[in-house]
Scaffold this motif. Structure first.
Motif, PDB file in Angstrom:
ATOM      1  N   LYS A 127       2.084  11.816  -9.722  1.00 36.34           N
ATOM      2  CA  LYS A 127       3.588  11.671  -9.475  1.00 36.34           C
ATOM      3  C   LYS A 127       3.236   9.648  -9.935  1.00 36.34           C
ATOM      4  O   LYS A 127       2.432   9.510  -9.428  1.00 36.34           O
ATOM      5  CB  LYS A 127       4.376  11.642  -8.490  1.00 36.34           C
ATOM      6  N   PRO A 128       4.716   9.377 -10.392  1.00 25.91           N
ATOM      7  CA  PRO A 128       4.219   8.284 -11.185  1.00 25.91           C
ATOM      8  C   PRO A 128       4.853   7.181  -9.803  1.00 25.91           C
ATOM      9  O   PRO A 128       4.623   7.580  -8.307  1.00 25.91           O
ATOM     10  CB  PRO A 128       6.236   7.546 -11.318  1.00 25.91           C
ATOM     11  N   LYS A 129       3.597   5.909  -9.635  1.00 22.57           N
ATOM     12  CA  LYS A 129       3.269   4.929  -8.148  1.00 22.57           C
ATOM     13  C   LYS A 129       5.104   4.223  -8.507  1.00 22.57           C
ATOM     14  O   LYS A 129       4.177   3.017  -8.361  1.00 22.57           O
ATOM     15  CB  LYS A 129       1.903   4.805  -8.793  1.00 22.57           C
ATOM     16  N   ILE A 130       5.708   5.228  -7.762  1.00 22.32           N
ATOM     17  CA  ILE A 130       7.368   4.000  -7.918  1.00 22.32           C
ATOM     18  C   ILE A 130       6.443   2.658  -6.001  1.00 22.32           C
ATOM     19  O   ILE A 130       5.578   3.067  -5.765  1.00 22.32           O
ATOM     20  CB  ILE A 130       8.236   4.662  -6.275  1.00 22.32           C
ATOM     21  N   GLN A 131       7.314   2.019  -6.169  1.00 22.91           N
ATOM     22  CA  GLN A 131       7.007   0.588  -5.541  1.00 22.91           C
ATOM     23  C   GLN A 131       8.541   0.414  -4.825  1.00 22.91           C
ATOM     24  O   GLN A 131       9.225   0.125  -4.984  1.00 22.91           O
ATOM     25  CB  GLN A 131       6.386  -0.864  -6.446  1.00 22.91           C
ATOM     26  N   ALA A 132       7.308  -0.541  -3.445  1.00 25.48           N
ATOM     27  CA  ALA A 132       8.699  -0.764  -2.637  1.00 25.48           C
ATOM     28  C   ALA A 132       8.972  -2.708  -2.525  1.00 25.48           C
ATOM     29  O   ALA A 132       8.574  -3.423  -3.513  1.00 25.48           O
ATOM     30  CB  ALA A 132       8.686  -0.246  -1.604  1.00 25.48           C
ATOM     31  N   GLU A 188       6.885   6.518   4.098  1.00 21.40           N
ATOM     32  CA  GLU A 188       5.487   7.320   3.532  1.00 21.40           C
ATOM     33  C   GLU A 188       5.663   7.704   1.960  1.00 21.40           C
ATOM     34  O   GLU A 188       5.018   8.606   1.432  1.00 21.40           O
ATOM     35  CB  GLU A 188       6.303   8.576   4.790  1.00 21.40           C
ATOM     36  N   SER A 189       7.057   8.119   1.194  1.00 21.14           N
ATOM     37  CA  SER A 189       7.314   8.389   0.284  1.00 21.14           C
ATOM     38  C   SER A 189       6.737   7.760  -0.967  1.00 21.14           C
ATOM     39  O   SER A 189       6.537   8.606  -1.634  1.00 21.14           O
ATOM     40  CB  SER A 189       8.893   8.604  -0.228  1.00 21.14           C
ATOM     41  N   VAL A 190       6.749   6.019  -0.823  1.00 21.67           N
ATOM     42  CA  VAL A 190       5.735   5.928  -1.704  1.00 21.67           C
ATOM     43  C   VAL A 190       4.579   5.845  -1.206  1.00 21.67           C
ATOM     44  O   VAL A 190       3.658   6.443  -2.692  1.00 21.67           O
ATOM     45  CB  VAL A 190       5.775   4.237  -1.288  1.00 21.67           C
ATOM     46  N   ILE A 191       3.918   5.977   0.070  1.00 21.66           N
ATOM     47  CA  ILE A 191       2.442   6.172   0.004  1.00 21.66           C
ATOM     48  C   ILE A 191       1.880   8.068  -0.861  1.00 21.66           C
ATOM     49  O   ILE A 191       1.376   7.564  -1.411  1.00 21.66           O
ATOM     50  CB  ILE A 191       2.184   6.324   1.844  1.00 21.66           C
TER      51      ILE A 191
END
Length: 351
Positions: A86-91, A74-77
């Motif tokens: 926010k920066p689009k962090i990726q799993a 969910e944090s990524v979403i």
């Protein structure tokens, strides 16, 4: 600005989502067995107890104080749909190949199904979708989804349940669940999947998009060594439990854990969790796009994919309290097609 060379020599910092536990064993095994060193990597592991969880793991990746962090999908979403851009962090890896988390109550409470949580207190981590996921689970079981969402200090959440200060909370069965068994505390366990919630991968390892584009080789090496650590822990749970206890002590000597890890508990936990590291093909970390898509589809269909985010202090068009979110102050729906699953994760750096 640091030079490219300095960046490549710098210590890789990994921010954990919780104090060290058996979800994290592969990192500690990889470090103590020298798997990172073999590939020329220096690795430091940051536990959130060092600042009482003031900084969230994902925020450490955003501000650059960690190269990787551990968080739920969910944090990524949330980072891909945040009003503040926010920066689009990726799993880049799933720590566990399948779900081992659940909402739990004490057996002696008589709260033996989610619908009975109406009017009760749920101890929350205060995340954007969490309270509404729990609410939807209660509704799916025939309840109204009207409950009190309390936010005790993060690292004390489990104890509020044990002490009777909350009626329910969300835990990992391989950690708090095993601890309860060890203490002779019986639990009612509500797995999300049993109540029509196709929950996503949790936890996942995430990185900043610029790290993935600029340091691809280091990311691949880090994941190669980490995968070896998890493979070893999957195959040798008893030895891995001993490695974890020893490595945690060494890694966090400057900031010892609030309480030392108990050997019998860690061994029991490791025996459980080691069964969940690898997928059917025997691989660690690999994620299935269908799992991400199903969870996103569900969030969208259930009305949870919305623009407002939780805040204790801010209000206005982008923010709401946790109570507000559960009561429908959610902002605008986010179009499902604006969040393609393949933008949220990648298996490309895994061995």
């Amino acid at each position: 600005l640091i030079s490219a060379h300095q960046a490549l020599m710098a210590t890789i910092k990994v921010a954990l989502d919780w104090t060290p536990n058996t979800n994290h064993t592969g990192f500690y095994v990889a470090k103590s067995k020298g798997y990172y060193k073999e590939l020329g990597l220096e690795v430091e592991i940051i536990s959130p107890h060092v600042d009482e969880y003031k900084a969230t793991p994902a925020s450490r990746v955003v501000d650059g104080s960690a190269m990787f962090s551990i968080c739920p999908s969910e944090s990524v979403i949330s980072h891909h749909s945040h009003p503040d851009g926010k920066p689009k962090i990726q799993a880049v890896a799933a720590l566990l190949s399948n779900s081992t988390s659940a909402v739990v109550t004490l057996k002696n409470s008589g709260l033996d199904r989610p619908s009975k949580l109406d009017g009760k207190t749920y101890a929350s981590y205060g995340a954007r979708y969490e309270g509404r996921i729990v609410q939807q689970m209660i509704k799916n079981d025939g309840g109204r989804g009207v409950y009190i969402e309390s936010t005790p200090p993060m690292l004390g959440i489990w104890n509020t349940l044990l002490k009777g200060q909350a009626d329910a909370t969300w835990v990992f069965l391989g950690w708090e669940g095993i601890e309860a068994q060890q203490k002779g505390v019986e639990l009612n366990v509500f797995k999300l999947e049993d109540y029509k919630v196709p929950y996503g991968y949790s936890p996942v390892l995430v990185a900043h998009p610029s790290t993935l584009s600029e340091q691809a080789d280091r990311v691949s090496k880090f994941l190669q060594a980490t995968a070896r650590g998890y493979q070893h822990a999957a195959q040798h749970p008893e030895e891995a439990a001993e490695e974890l206890i020893k490595a945690v002590k060494a890694e966090h000597a400057a900031h010892p854990l609030p309480e030392e890890l108990d050997a019998a508990f860690v061994k029991a936990s490791q025996a459980y969790t080691s069964q969940h590291y690898l997928d059917a093909a025997g691989k660690w970390g690999h994620m299935d796009e269908a799992v991400w898509s199903r969870f996103l589809d569900w969030l969208s269909a259930s009305g949870l994919l919305t623009s407002k985010v939780q805040s204790r202090t801010l209000s206005g068009e982008n923010y709401a309290s946790l109570d507000g979110l559960r009561q429908g102050d959610v902002g605008q729906p986010i179009p499902r097609e604006s969040l393609p699953a393949e933008s949220l994760f990648t298996n490309a750096f895994l061995p």
